[in-house]
Design an enzyme around this catalytic site. Structure first.
Site, PDB file in Angstrom:
ATOM      1  CG  HIS A   1       3.471  -6.504   0.157  1.00 32.55           C
ATOM      2  ND1 HIS A   1       2.497  -6.333  -0.807  1.00 32.55           N
ATOM      3  CD2 HIS A   1       2.841  -6.359   1.353  1.00 32.55           C
ATOM      4  CE1 HIS A   1       1.343  -6.101  -0.222  1.00 32.55           C
ATOM      5  NE2 HIS A   1       1.523  -6.113   1.088  1.00 32.55           N
TER       6      HIS A   1
ATOM      7  CB  THR B   1      -0.924   0.008   1.229  1.00 29.33           C
ATOM      8  OG1 THR B   1      -1.690  -1.193   1.246  1.00 29.33           O
ATOM      9  CG2 THR B   1      -1.870   1.197   1.188  1.00 29.33           C
TER      10      THR B   1
END
Length: 241
Positions: A211, A164
């Protein structure tokens, strides 16, 4: 690279679903699926924001204070997995109390990242919209996030999903002339070899596969060296909060 990025993504009007860029009955394609869609209904459409623009981004309902991380917040992201309040529709007070600490900062949720995100995200919108109309709830546009993902995959960043923080830093580069990044540090220790947590406000560990933040960090260092942004790696002084 920055010019190419801006020409590909142009998030100013498409980062979030709004009344202007989303129509009633429009099929919303999920960020991570080529086949699944959500049909935008009139009730949800009426609660979407008109337009969207923010300055100070914070992530994942991060704690704020007036001592080190500061209080200024224009947008705070919420991971749907963080919405764990029981009987939310019957008892919205815990959620309302949780988000009210950010004042009128807008709340951003990836409602259409995965199908399991949608129900809880829409429930959050329905609960907060009448209680805190001054604090808009916005859904990330899956089209924008998918475009951003393809852009970076085409440049060697092969994570399952961008973090994010990395997503919103990219957005800030499009919207702002002067971008400062604080707290993006993907390693277990700081520059003085002192252990640091993944999040400063909890003991959560990073997902092993979702990620690739060290690789994202390398990209941010490159952007820093090019003068596109300022990456802050030292403790903040009082005038930067």
């Amino acid at each position: 690279m920055l010019i190419n990025f801006i020409s590909v993504c142009v998030s100013t009007g498409s980062l979030f679903l709004t009344k202007r860029n989303t129509a009633v009955n429009q099929a919303i394609h999920y960020e991570t699926s080529a086949t699944k869609t959500y049909k935008m209904n009139a009730a949800i459409h009426s609660m979407l924001p008109e337009v969207f623009f923010s300055l100070c981004f914070r992530f994942n309902l991060a704690s704020i204070n007036d001592s080190d991380v500061g209080l200024k917040t224009d947008l705070i992201t919420i991971n749907p997995s963080q919405i764990r309040f029981k009987n939310l529709e019957q008892n919205p007070d815990p959620l309302v109390e949780r988000v009210s600490v950010y004042g009128n900062a807008s709340l951003a949720i990836p409602a259409f990242a995965y199908t399991f995100c949608t129900g809880q995200s829409i429930k959050t919108l329905k609960v907060l919209h009448p209680i805190r109309p001054q604090q808009p709830v916005a859904f990330f546009s899956p089209i924008y996030l998918r475009t951003l993902d393809r852009f970076w995959k085409g440049r060697g960043l092969k994570s399952i999903r961008l973090s994010t923080g990395f997503m919103l830093i990219n957005t800030a580069l499009e919207l702002c002339e002067d971008v400062h990044v604080y707290g993006f540090w993907p390693f277990d220790t700081d520059l003085q070899d002192i252990p640091v947590p993944y999040h400063y406000y909890d003991q959560m560990k990073p997902h092993r596969y979702m990620h690739k933040m060290p690789e994202e960090f390398v990209r941010l260092l490159q952007l820093h060296s090019q003068g596109a942004l300022t990456l802050h790696l030292q403790p903040c002084s009082s005038d930067t909060r």
